[in-house]
Design a protein around this motif. Structure first.
Motif, PDB file in Angstrom:
ATOM      1  N   ASN A 209       0.819  -1.212   0.000  1.00  0.00           N
ATOM      2  CA  ASN A 209       0.000   0.000   0.000  1.00  0.00           C
ATOM      3  C   ASN A 209       0.856   1.266   0.000  1.00  0.00           C
ATOM      4  OD1 ASN A 209      -2.299  -1.570   0.068  1.00  0.00           O
ATOM      5  ND2 ASN A 209      -2.564  -1.405   2.278  1.00  0.00           N
ATOM      6  N   PHE A 210       0.330   2.321  -0.633  1.00  0.00           N
ATOM      7  CA  PHE A 210       1.096   3.553  -0.804  1.00  0.00           C
ATOM      8  C   PHE A 210       1.545   4.129   0.537  1.00  0.00           C
ATOM      9  CE2 PHE A 210       1.716   8.091  -1.351  1.00  0.00           C
ATOM     10  CZ  PHE A 210       2.401   8.170  -2.557  1.00  0.00           C
ATOM     11  N   PHE A 211       0.664   4.159   1.517  1.00  0.00           N
ATOM     12  CA  PHE A 211       0.983   4.803   2.786  1.00  0.00           C
ATOM     13  C   PHE A 211       1.512   3.823   3.839  1.00  0.00           C
ATOM     14  CE2 PHE A 211      -2.150   7.795   0.962  1.00  0.00           C
ATOM     15  CZ  PHE A 211      -1.367   8.943   0.982  1.00  0.00           C
ATOM     16  N   TRP A 212       1.790   2.591   3.444  1.00  0.00           N
ATOM     17  CA  TRP A 212       2.284   1.618   4.421  1.00  0.00           C
ATOM     18  C   TRP A 212       3.614   2.068   5.027  1.00  0.00           C
ATOM     19  CZ3 TRP A 212       6.371  -1.472   5.628  1.00  0.00           C
ATOM     20  CH2 TRP A 212       6.139  -2.497   6.556  1.00  0.00           C
ATOM     21  N   THR A 213       4.533   2.493   4.179  1.00  0.00           N
ATOM     22  CA  THR A 213       5.839   2.916   4.710  1.00  0.00           C
ATOM     23  C   THR A 213       5.726   4.195   5.532  1.00  0.00           C
ATOM     24  OG1 THR A 213       6.275   4.016   2.599  1.00  0.00           O
ATOM     25  CG2 THR A 213       7.193   1.821   2.901  1.00  0.00           C
ATOM     26  N   SER A 214       4.745   5.047   5.200  1.00  0.00           N
ATOM     27  CA  SER A 214       4.568   6.286   5.965  1.00  0.00           C
ATOM     28  C   SER A 214       4.288   5.992   7.429  1.00  0.00           C
ATOM     29  CB  SER A 214       3.415   7.114   5.382  1.00  0.00           C
ATOM     30  OG  SER A 214       3.633   7.401   4.018  1.00  0.00           O
ATOM     31  N   THR A 215       3.531   4.951   7.675  1.00  0.00           N
ATOM     32  CA  THR A 215       3.175   4.624   9.055  1.00  0.00           C
ATOM     33  C   THR A 215       4.183   3.702   9.724  1.00  0.00           C
ATOM     34  OG1 THR A 215       1.761   2.822   8.222  1.00  0.00           O
ATOM     35  CG2 THR A 215       0.716   4.949   8.632  1.00  0.00           C
ATOM     36  N   HIS A 216       4.753   2.769   8.971  1.00  0.00           N
ATOM     37  CA  HIS A 216       5.606   1.757   9.588  1.00  0.00           C
ATOM     38  C   HIS A 216       7.082   2.136   9.651  1.00  0.00           C
ATOM     39  CE1 HIS A 216       1.974  -0.628   8.941  1.00  0.00           C
ATOM     40  NE2 HIS A 216       2.466  -1.518   9.780  1.00  0.00           N
ATOM     41  N   LEU A 217       7.513   3.096   8.837  1.00  0.00           N
ATOM     42  CA  LEU A 217       8.914   3.522   8.896  1.00  0.00           C
ATOM     43  C   LEU A 217       9.089   4.914   9.477  1.00  0.00           C
ATOM     44  CD1 LEU A 217       9.338   1.052   6.928  1.00  0.00           C
ATOM     45  CD2 LEU A 217      11.178   2.398   5.914  1.00  0.00           C
ATOM     46  N   LEU A 218       7.993   5.533   9.902  1.00  0.00           N
ATOM     47  CA  LEU A 218       8.094   6.891  10.432  1.00  0.00           C
ATOM     48  C   LEU A 218       8.975   6.947  11.672  1.00  0.00           C
ATOM     49  CD1 LEU A 218       7.263   9.857  10.368  1.00  0.00           C
ATOM     50  CD2 LEU A 218       5.213   9.249  11.664  1.00  0.00           C
ATOM     51  N   HIS A 219       8.795   6.004  12.595  1.00  0.00           N
ATOM     52  CA  HIS A 219       9.600   6.041  13.828  1.00  0.00           C
ATOM     53  C   HIS A 219      11.068   5.749  13.538  1.00  0.00           C
ATOM     54  CE1 HIS A 219       9.193   1.608  13.760  1.00  0.00           C
ATOM     55  NE2 HIS A 219       7.902   1.817  13.563  1.00  0.00           N
ATOM     56  N   SER A 280      -3.416   5.252  -9.289  1.00  0.00           N
ATOM     57  CA  SER A 280      -3.148   3.867  -9.662  1.00  0.00           C
ATOM     58  C   SER A 280      -3.325   2.915  -8.497  1.00  0.00           C
ATOM     59  CB  SER A 280      -1.732   3.743 -10.238  1.00  0.00           C
ATOM     60  OG  SER A 280      -0.756   3.933  -9.230  1.00  0.00           O
ATOM     61  N   ALA A 281      -3.222   3.446  -7.263  1.00  0.00           N
ATOM     62  CA  ALA A 281      -3.399   2.602  -6.087  1.00  0.00           C
ATOM     63  C   ALA A 281      -4.861   2.509  -5.655  1.00  0.00           C
ATOM     64  CB  ALA A 281      -2.556   3.145  -4.933  1.00  0.00           C
ATOM     65  N   LEU A 282      -5.642   3.571  -5.894  1.00  0.00           N
ATOM     66  CA  LEU A 282      -7.004   3.630  -5.372  1.00  0.00           C
ATOM     67  C   LEU A 282      -8.063   3.299  -6.415  1.00  0.00           C
ATOM     68  CD1 LEU A 282      -6.625   6.926  -3.274  1.00  0.00           C
ATOM     69  CD2 LEU A 282      -6.455   4.562  -2.463  1.00  0.00           C
ATOM     70  N   TRP A 283      -7.782   3.600  -7.675  1.00  0.00           N
ATOM     71  CA  TRP A 283      -8.746   3.380  -8.744  1.00  0.00           C
ATOM     72  C   TRP A 283      -8.605   1.965  -9.293  1.00  0.00           C
ATOM     73  CZ3 TRP A 283      -7.870   4.411 -14.466  1.00  0.00           C
ATOM     74  CH2 TRP A 283      -9.076   4.265 -15.186  1.00  0.00           C
ATOM     75  N   LYS A 284      -9.658   1.156  -9.170  1.00  0.00           N
ATOM     76  CA  LYS A 284      -9.621  -0.237  -9.610  1.00  0.00           C
ATOM     77  C   LYS A 284     -10.768  -0.496 -10.586  1.00  0.00           C
ATOM     78  CE  LYS A 284      -6.388  -1.274  -6.491  1.00  0.00           C
ATOM     79  NZ  LYS A 284      -5.007  -1.653  -6.840  1.00  0.00           N
ATOM     80  N   PRO A 285     -10.618  -0.115 -11.850  1.00  0.00           N
ATOM     81  CA  PRO A 285     -11.734  -0.284 -12.798  1.00  0.00           C
ATOM     82  C   PRO A 285     -11.980  -1.735 -13.199  1.00  0.00           C
ATOM     83  CG  PRO A 285      -9.786   0.519 -13.936  1.00  0.00           C
ATOM     84  CD  PRO A 285      -9.446   0.536 -12.467  1.00  0.00           C
ATOM     85  N   GLY A 286     -11.030  -2.614 -12.924  1.00  0.00           N
ATOM     86  CA  GLY A 286     -11.222  -4.015 -13.273  1.00  0.00           C
ATOM     87  C   GLY A 286     -10.994  -4.331 -14.737  1.00  0.00           C
ATOM     88  N   ILE A 287     -10.395  -3.414 -15.478  1.00  0.00           N
ATOM     89  CA  ILE A 287     -10.110  -3.617 -16.905  1.00  0.00           C
ATOM     90  C   ILE A 287      -8.653  -4.038 -17.058  1.00  0.00           C
ATOM     91  CG2 ILE A 287     -10.022  -2.536 -19.179  1.00  0.00           C
ATOM     92  CD1 ILE A 287     -12.138  -0.563 -18.196  1.00  0.00           C
ATOM     93  N   THR A 288      -8.430  -5.164 -17.676  1.00  0.00           N
ATOM     94  CA  THR A 288      -7.067  -5.687 -17.837  1.00  0.00           C
ATOM     95  C   THR A 288      -6.806  -6.047 -19.291  1.00  0.00           C
ATOM     96  OG1 THR A 288      -7.747  -7.968 -17.365  1.00  0.00           O
ATOM     97  CG2 THR A 288      -7.074  -6.613 -15.481  1.00  0.00           C
TER      98      THR A 288
END
Length: 482
Positions: A209-219, A280-288
């Motif tokens: 996830n885009f914000f995963w490192t923001s929360t887990h590597l902040l400290h 690109s992380a939040l929009w999931k149109p399901g078209i491949t």
């Protein structure tokens, strides 16, 4: 003539490696369809990958003139040393599938993001001439550390290194300032988003996830950045006091205009880059789309098109004179594009072997990072990822250990979150250990030397990094990974 002789040596070497790999290759599947089974691959398939990374590490030091003119040929040599025997062993169809898969899902998104950040940030000029006091320098380093996660370590380094050098060009003691700039702005500051440093963007492409490192590597980031900023301020205060013992030096860049930001029209484009990544992380149109066996999703295509569009707009709306004043040229991104094309290609069998886990040729490495109970040993994930990131390149190193930990982003963000934190911190933070750990390190080194800063040698720089960074990494180990 020398280049011709080197070309013959490379050609012979490629042939020898090719024969060696073909001899070591497993047989084809019974039905004649080639299958890339990592459990059956010989470790010899890692030779082109190791050779490529060692070339990046050693050629600039041992043969800089040759490397400057022929790095593209060296990259092509190692790429062919893998691709030719692979095609002869598994067939052109399987080879094309692996190349297309790697290009569409990893290399192209990676290089498009770097290109966009490099182009847009290259149109932003911090004009004017500050006074390089300890307070001013520390503030610049702190600002660079913060914005590195927003515009990338490459973008932040290119925007701030020149005004920092201008602010200190009257001072005799300024090597430590550039060294700490590499520590903080070119590496550690990029730990909080996928935009910050290439390894984290590769993780994002793999499903983190885009914000995963923001929360887990902040400290982690706050601890190490805080220690280094305080250490820098005290060191710079000491050297600044010594300046008074010598006659003042002539300011080579006298203030001819007030302090200000030129090329501010590029700032909204940086926001657009961030927006494209988030979309690109939040929009999931399901078209491949199926491209030679590789599934490509519509939002990924839209992201890359938008990034290229923002880079193109930057080139159109930024005066060429402003880019010239910023010392902007295309060589750094050309070099990165050529070298990483070979890296992403030659890493294909390495990742396949690592995915085989204990059944693969790298089982001793798996055993080292896995405890008797089958749980990951996070201390080793941190230090091994970091050690290789220091001497090779942190982006592919991250990818190797990401796959070694299973490669499942949901598991790594969930019950194995500390393991992913260790891999991410090791790759980003320890890229600062040497000049070759991260792409911006060499860019900053080159600019500083061009400006007359007597930067330390490769091993001289390592004395700084060992003295200041290793104790910080040991503290992080005790706090978060034991």
């Amino acid at each position: 003539m020398a280049a011709y002789r080197c070309g013959k040596i490379f050609a012979c070497g490629a042939a020898a490696i090719g024969l060696l790999l073909i001899a070591a290759a497993p047989a084809l599947a019974a039905d004649g369809v080639p299958v890339l089974n990592g459990a059956k691959l010989s470790p010899l398939w890692a030779i082109p990958f190791a050779g490529m990374l060692l070339s990046i590490a050693l050629f600039p030091l041992l043969a800089p003139h040759f490397w400057h003119h022929h790095y593209g040929k060296v990259a092509l040599f190692w790429a062919l040393a893998f691709a030719v025997p692979f095609a002869l062993t598994y067939g052109p169809s399987a080879t094309a599938h692996e190349v297309v898969h790697t290009a569409l899902l990893e290399y192209i998104p990676f290089i498009v993001l770097l290109f966009a950040l490099f182009t847009v940030s290259g149109g932003i000029l911090v004009a004017g001439n500050l006074k390089g006091t300890p307070e001013t320098n520390t503030i610049i380093l702190a600002i660079g550390t913060v914005i590195a996660s927003l515009i990338g370590t490459t973008g932040a380094s290119m925007v701030l290194i020149r005004p920092l050098l201008r602010a200190n060009d009257e001072r005799r003691h300024n090597v430590h300032t550039v060294v700490f700039f590499i520590f903080l702005v070119s590496n550690i500051g990029g730990s909080l988003t996928p935009l910050g440093d290439p390894p984290l963007f590769l993780g994002f492409l793999k499903g983190v996830n885009f914000f995963w490192t923001s929360t887990h590597l902040l400290h982690d980031t706050a601890v190490i950045a805080g220690i280094l900023l305080v250490a820098y301020y005290l060191i710079d205060k000491y050297f600044y006091a010594k300046e008074g013992a010598h006659p003042p030096r002539v300011d080579r860049t006298p203030e001819t205009e007030g302090l200000g930001l030129r090329g501010a029209q590029n700032i909204p484009l940086l926001g657009g880059i961030i927006g494209a990544i988030l979309i690109s992380a939040l929009w999931k149109p399901g078209i491949t789309f199926d491209v030679y066996g590789t599934r490509v999703e519509l939002q990924w295509i839209a992201r890359d098109v938008l990034l290229l569009l923002f880079a193109g707009i930057s080139l159109l709306i930024t005066p060429q004179l402003l880019r010239e004043r910023n010392g902007f040229d295309w060589e750094p991104i050309r070099e990165v594009a050529k070298l990483f094309a070979a890296i992403f290609l030659t890493i294909i069998p390495v990742i396949a072997i690592l995915k085989a886990g204990a059944n693969g040729a790298f089982s001793p490495l798996v055993a080292l990072v896995t405890g008797p109970d089958g749980q990951p040993v996070n201390v080793w994930y941190f230090w091994l990822t970091g050690a290789l990131s220091a001497f090779l390149d942190n982006a592919p190193t991250y990818l190797v250990f990401f796959n070694l930990a299973g490669g499942d982003p949901h598991q790594l963000m969930g019950p194995m979150a500390v393991t992913l934190e260790a891999i991410s911190a090791g790759a980003v933070f320890m890229g600062a250990m040497t000049y070759i750990g991260n792409a911006p390190n060499f860019m900053v080194l080159s600019i500083a030397r061009h400006r007359g800063v007597k930067m330390p040698s490769f091993f001289g720089y390592m004395l700084w990094s060992i003295g200041f960074l290793v104790p910080c990494f040991a503290l992080l180990t005790l706090l978060y990974f034991v």
